[in-house]
Scaffold this motif. Sequence first.
Motif, PDB file in Angstrom:
ATOM      1  N   ALA A 134    -115.610  71.428 -13.298  1.00  0.00           N
ATOM      2  CA  ALA A 134    -116.162  72.773 -13.093  1.00  0.00           C
ATOM      3  C   ALA A 134    -115.457  73.788 -13.993  1.00  0.00           C
ATOM      4  O   ALA A 134    -116.106  74.635 -14.612  1.00  0.00           O
ATOM      5  CB  ALA A 134    -116.010  73.176 -11.627  1.00  0.00           C
ATOM      6  N   LEU A 135    -114.135  73.698 -14.083  1.00  0.00           N
ATOM      7  CA  LEU A 135    -113.389  74.635 -14.937  1.00  0.00           C
ATOM      8  C   LEU A 135    -113.770  74.470 -16.403  1.00  0.00           C
ATOM      9  O   LEU A 135    -113.931  75.448 -17.137  1.00  0.00           O
ATOM     10  CB  LEU A 135    -111.890  74.400 -14.761  1.00  0.00           C
ATOM     11  N   LEU A 164    -109.818  85.194 -16.905  1.00  0.00           N
ATOM     12  CA  LEU A 164    -109.206  84.427 -17.996  1.00  0.00           C
ATOM     13  C   LEU A 164    -109.289  82.923 -17.742  1.00  0.00           C
ATOM     14  O   LEU A 164    -108.944  82.133 -18.608  1.00  0.00           O
ATOM     15  CB  LEU A 164    -107.728  84.820 -18.122  1.00  0.00           C
ATOM     16  N   LEU A 165    -109.688  82.556 -16.545  1.00  0.00           N
ATOM     17  CA  LEU A 165    -109.710  81.153 -16.100  1.00  0.00           C
ATOM     18  C   LEU A 165    -108.337  80.513 -16.289  1.00  0.00           C
ATOM     19  O   LEU A 165    -108.210  79.364 -16.701  1.00  0.00           O
ATOM     20  CB  LEU A 165    -110.810  80.376 -16.845  1.00  0.00           C
ATOM     21  N   CYS A 166    -107.300  81.310 -15.998  1.00  0.00           N
ATOM     22  CA  CYS A 166    -105.924  80.844 -16.197  1.00  0.00           C
ATOM     23  C   CYS A 166    -105.419  80.031 -15.000  1.00  0.00           C
ATOM     24  O   CYS A 166    -104.403  79.328 -15.107  1.00  0.00           O
ATOM     25  CB  CYS A 166    -104.993  82.024 -16.448  1.00  0.00           C
ATOM     26  N   GLY A 167    -106.063  80.180 -13.847  1.00  0.00           N
ATOM     27  CA  GLY A 167    -105.683  79.399 -12.670  1.00  0.00           C
ATOM     28  C   GLY A 167    -104.516  79.965 -11.878  1.00  0.00           C
ATOM     29  O   GLY A 167    -104.057  79.335 -10.919  1.00  0.00           O
ATOM     30  N   LYS A 168    -104.022  81.166 -12.251  1.00  0.00           N
ATOM     31  CA  LYS A 168    -102.872  81.730 -11.520  1.00  0.00           C
ATOM     32  C   LYS A 168    -103.234  82.057 -10.066  1.00  0.00           C
ATOM     33  O   LYS A 168    -102.408  81.939  -9.179  1.00  0.00           O
ATOM     34  CB  LYS A 168    -102.365  82.993 -12.222  1.00  0.00           C
ATOM     35  N   CYS A 169    -104.479  82.483  -9.859  1.00  0.00           N
ATOM     36  CA  CYS A 169    -104.914  82.795  -8.487  1.00  0.00           C
ATOM     37  C   CYS A 169    -104.909  81.532  -7.626  1.00  0.00           C
ATOM     38  O   CYS A 169    -104.534  81.572  -6.448  1.00  0.00           O
ATOM     39  CB  CYS A 169    -106.302  83.433  -8.503  1.00  0.00           C
ATOM     40  N   GLU A 170    -105.311  80.435  -8.242  1.00  0.00           N
ATOM     41  CA  GLU A 170    -105.355  79.160  -7.521  1.00  0.00           C
ATOM     42  C   GLU A 170    -103.959  78.769  -7.036  1.00  0.00           C
ATOM     43  O   GLU A 170    -103.772  78.356  -5.899  1.00  0.00           O
ATOM     44  CB  GLU A 170    -105.839  78.084  -8.498  1.00  0.00           C
ATOM     45  N   LYS A 171    -102.984  78.939  -7.933  1.00  0.00           N
ATOM     46  CA  LYS A 171    -101.595  78.577  -7.593  1.00  0.00           C
ATOM     47  C   LYS A 171    -101.053  79.495  -6.501  1.00  0.00           C
ATOM     48  O   LYS A 171    -100.271  79.086  -5.652  1.00  0.00           O
ATOM     49  CB  LYS A 171    -100.713  78.665  -8.833  1.00  0.00           C
ATOM     50  N   ALA A 172    -101.474  80.766  -6.536  1.00  0.00           N
ATOM     51  CA  ALA A 172    -100.921  81.733  -5.570  1.00  0.00           C
ATOM     52  C   ALA A 172    -101.555  81.628  -4.188  1.00  0.00           C
ATOM     53  O   ALA A 172    -100.947  82.027  -3.198  1.00  0.00           O
ATOM     54  CB  ALA A 172    -101.120  83.154  -6.107  1.00  0.00           C
ATOM     55  N   CYS A 180    -103.098  87.663 -10.376  1.00  0.00           N
ATOM     56  CA  CYS A 180    -104.014  87.813 -11.519  1.00  0.00           C
ATOM     57  C   CYS A 180    -103.387  88.746 -12.557  1.00  0.00           C
ATOM     58  O   CYS A 180    -102.900  89.828 -12.213  1.00  0.00           O
ATOM     59  CB  CYS A 180    -105.353  88.371 -11.029  1.00  0.00           C
ATOM     60  N   PRO A 181    -103.396  88.373 -13.836  1.00  0.00           N
ATOM     61  CA  PRO A 181    -102.676  89.191 -14.818  1.00  0.00           C
ATOM     62  C   PRO A 181    -103.466  90.350 -15.431  1.00  0.00           C
ATOM     63  O   PRO A 181    -102.893  91.186 -16.120  1.00  0.00           O
ATOM     64  CB  PRO A 181    -102.335  88.173 -15.916  1.00  0.00           C
TER      65      PRO A 181
END
Lengths: 100, 449
Positions: free
Chosen positions: A13-14, B158-166, B120-121
């Motif tokens: 998905a990503l 940004l699709l950086c994934g930081k929210c997922e980790k947090a 989120c940055p």
Amino acid sequence: MNAKEKARERTTALKRLREEHAETVARTQALLKEQQAFRKKLRAAMKGGPKTIPQIAAASGLPSDKVLWHVMAMKKYDMVREVGRDADYYQYQLAEEVAE
Amino acid sequence: MAEERLRVDALVVGGGIAGMQASLDLADQGYHVALVEREPSIGGKMIALSKVFPTLDCCSCITTPKMSAVAHHENIHLFTYTEVKTIEPNGGSYLVHCVEKPRYVDTGLCTGCRQCEYACPIDLPDPFQMGLSAHRAIRVPFSTAVPQKAVLDIDHCLLCGKCEKACPVDAIDFTQGPQDLVIEARAIVLATGYETTPRDAKAEYGAGKLSNVIDGLMMERLLAPTGPYLHVLRPSDGKEPDSIAYVQCAGSRDETLGVSYCSRVCCMYAIKQAMLLSGALPMADITIYYMDIRTFGKGYEQFYQNARAMGIEFVKAKVGRITEDEYRNPIVRVEIMEEASRVEERKHDLVVLSVGMLPAYDPRPLYGVPIAEDGFVEAACPNIAPPMTAQPGVFAAGTATGPMDIVDSIVMAGAAAAEAAAYLERHDGEAKTYAGRSISMGEKEAIHA
């Protein structure tokens, strides 16, 4: 769905989102870079005690309306604190300096 | 893609004050209601306002309980972040095809803790704060949002994934996609609200380029206890203003903008804001440049007289141009129509444009509901049943029908609910079937296409 399948689905998905939103991701990355450069100057200008928006703008050479916007954004997310007043202006300070 | 189908008595489109009130009035009578709101939270424009006139009651204190009541009512099925895409007649009812946009957050897991938002940055202009402050690409829309769930703006992510980790509950879900939904409803209430005249509409007033020329909704945020600065400050440099001016009819009664009508609320909201500013900034000079003051409602004239008695300066005048000096102080060029008529240039710290109300939504393509000359929904029977439209079973409430204040929006929402209920009763068979049958609110059919 087990954990492995879930992780695979997330990765797929990503990847799809990165392809579909390549343009907006690139644009947001450029905006982030710009914001980081701005914040670096802003933070440097804010060091050393409470300052008003015009004082931060003068010290950094950044436009005061943008300084206000960024200081308020940083305040919202606990990176800056409002610490006092100087005539018609409020004073702001980096949160880590206030804590010290 | 899975498609959900829901059968209800009435569909309400729009989750502002009128849509919420119409939903509650129908649901309290035992009708099953689906409320569709395109934004991630209900509350509409009212939840962003500071206080109401003429009582100066807190807007949030009035709106938040209604938002909560809607969310928890057993007869209301709430769909936020959802838009109506197509609609088709279906033998006495309507099949309304909607799309629920992906939040990329599992709302069943999200607790609204905002840790994703802090991680989120990227900072973006926050529309709830009228752009005066920032929010993040993933955020809870505002502190009293209903539902109190995060939403990710994929176009600024940004699709950086930081929210997922947090996220402490693993609620971030990048696998989500748009969800189709079909609502079968026998009646529809349009409560699609209004927009305001854009701040850049008039070149003479700085075309939106002067930082210290703001509009009425921006001032509402500055005055609100959850505002962007938590004080009334001017946007150019954070100065607490000593001199504030209001420019009335900045977008209403103005043929150059194609808006010939009076927006009805601007006089009163300007007076209200001026009174609130007198409290927040007791030393500030507040001037209202007006053509006429229209105080039509119960207690409104007394409210105006109180404002005059408080020392707010009312100047009968027309503002021709606004510029700024080297310190970004707005300079108002004004033709004063009192005593000897004269033209003056006056300097203020902050100018507020009392912008008017514009139609927000054209119902013709989807609903076949005609609009009047002013662009708002046309009433089929304006004198005897204002909420009725020319389309059978379709009603309109609040500012979708024309400029009106909060009190009138609530009254009209009640009237629309009554008209819709009467319509459902007249078309008894199906209506009774829906309302009386033991269809639980959660009854849905999953039809796999």
